[in-house]
Design a protein around this motif. Structure first.
Motif, PDB file in Angstrom:
ATOM      1  N   LYS A   5      -6.132  -3.653 -67.963  1.00 18.96           N
ATOM      2  CA  LYS A   5      -6.376  -5.064 -67.254  1.00 18.96           C
ATOM      3  C   LYS A   5      -7.835  -5.544 -66.639  1.00 18.96           C
ATOM      4  CE  LYS A   5      -1.316  -5.030 -66.178  1.00 18.96           C
ATOM      5  NZ  LYS A   5      -0.135  -4.987 -64.693  1.00 18.96           N
ATOM      6  N   GLU A   6      -8.357  -4.393 -65.973  1.00 23.98           N
ATOM      7  CA  GLU A   6      -9.629  -4.802 -65.406  1.00 23.98           C
ATOM      8  C   GLU A   6     -10.883  -4.646 -66.293  1.00 23.98           C
ATOM      9  OE1 GLU A   6     -10.036  -3.651 -61.339  1.00 23.98           O
ATOM     10  OE2 GLU A   6      -7.710  -2.888 -61.392  1.00 23.98           O
ATOM     11  N   ASP A  33     -10.766  -4.110 -69.659  1.00 26.62           N
ATOM     12  CA  ASP A  33     -10.563  -4.499 -71.118  1.00 26.62           C
ATOM     13  C   ASP A  33     -10.849  -3.320 -72.123  1.00 26.62           C
ATOM     14  OD1 ASP A  33      -9.585  -6.030 -73.103  1.00 26.62           O
ATOM     15  OD2 ASP A  33     -11.695  -7.188 -73.552  1.00 26.62           O
ATOM     16  N   GLU A  85      -3.705   1.630 -66.196  1.00 30.20           N
ATOM     17  CA  GLU A  85      -3.508   0.295 -66.093  1.00 30.20           C
ATOM     18  C   GLU A  85      -4.420  -0.740 -65.661  1.00 30.20           C
ATOM     19  OE1 GLU A  85      -0.122  -2.552 -63.465  1.00 30.20           O
ATOM     20  OE2 GLU A  85      -0.854  -0.679 -62.752  1.00 30.20           O
TER      21      GLU A  85
END
Length: 269
Positions: A245-246, A248, A241
């Motif tokens: 999300k952080e 890419d 995750e």
């Protein structure tokens, strides 16, 4: 000039034009990967792949409908300048001798940086994690990115962001350890270092192995995993995750295990 070759046009328009020209076989070929060892002439009895020369005949046959990737190009075990020349020779065939001229992507392993002759080998990820220094990891992978690009590697199969807690599991040293938060911090730093601020100038990172690969029963590689849904979400999935999300992340590799009897590679969830 065909639209897909026109760099002045928007990417979406070029892609649509290219897809409209492709046969089914050419589309499937873009999802395929061949090994560097598939492209060399081994007919003279030479046992060292480093001494083998490229085989234009083999390449032409394999690249008949194009090719998506050439895997583990660093297996050529050549000096950096020679490795780069080999990449250029293969790419020249892909671009000039196939119908559509789609370039191939060259990839390599990269858990400690570029795994190749004369490259810098950093500590194993379990050692990186012991530093508790994500900034240092990002810096190391930024240097590795430049080495990778210098020989034509634009995608690597790293980092391993599996959670593992059983010392019997044979890939423990490739991981950042047992804590989901620490693995998430180290993994995102690793990815950011490789990919850089603009992926067009970076190296695509492929996080692995999704999902729960390192939490198998008995520490068996590719063994079955028995975890609750909550444990999967809160532990095994957390680093992935964060990678999405952080950092890419450009790609994710599926794992080889099953979870409660369902093979991950065949899951429709």
């Amino acid at each position: 000039m065909e639209k897909y070759r026109d760099k002045a046009l928007p990417v979406e328009e070029r892609v649509a034009d290219l897809l409209g020209r492709m046969t089914l076989e050419e589309k499937v070929a873009q999802m395929a990967t061949c090994l560097y060892s598939d492209l060399v002439d081994d007919s003279d009895g030479c046992t060292s792949i480093r001494e083998m020369n490229l085989s234009p005949e083999k390449i032409g046959k394999l690249f008949e409908n194009g090719m998506g990737q050439v895997a583990i190009i660093t297996a050529c075990n050549k000096d950096p300048a020679d490795a780069a020349a080999i990449v250029n020779d293969i790419q020249k065939i892909a671009v000039e001798q196939t119908r559509l001229g789609i370039p191939v992507i060259f990839d390599a392993e990269g858990a400690v940086g570029l795994i190749a002759r004369d490259s810098t080998h950093n500590p194993m990820p379990i050692g990186m994690a012991a530093s508790f220094n994500p900034e240092l990891v990002e810096h190391m992978m930024g240097l590795a990115r430049e080495q990778m690009k210098s020989v034509g590697v634009r995608e690597v199969f790293a980092p391993v962001i599996d959670i593992t807690r059983d010392p019997r599991w044979g890939r423990l040293e490739e991981t950042f350890g047992e804590d989901p938060y620490l693995v998430s911090r180290m993994g995102t730093a690793f990815i950011k270092g490789l990919q850089g601020g603009d992926l067009r100038e970076g190296v695509a990172s492929t996080a692995k192995h999704f999902l729960a690969y390192g939490l198998s029963e008995g520490g068996m590689n590719m063994g079955s995993c028995k975890l609750s849904e909550r444990d999967i979400y809160e532990q095994a999935a957390m680093p992935f995750e964060a990678a999405v999300k952080e950092a890419d992340i450009a790609g994710v590799m599926s794992s080889y295990n099953d979870i409660d009897g369902e093979p991950v590679t065949g899951s429709i969830r």
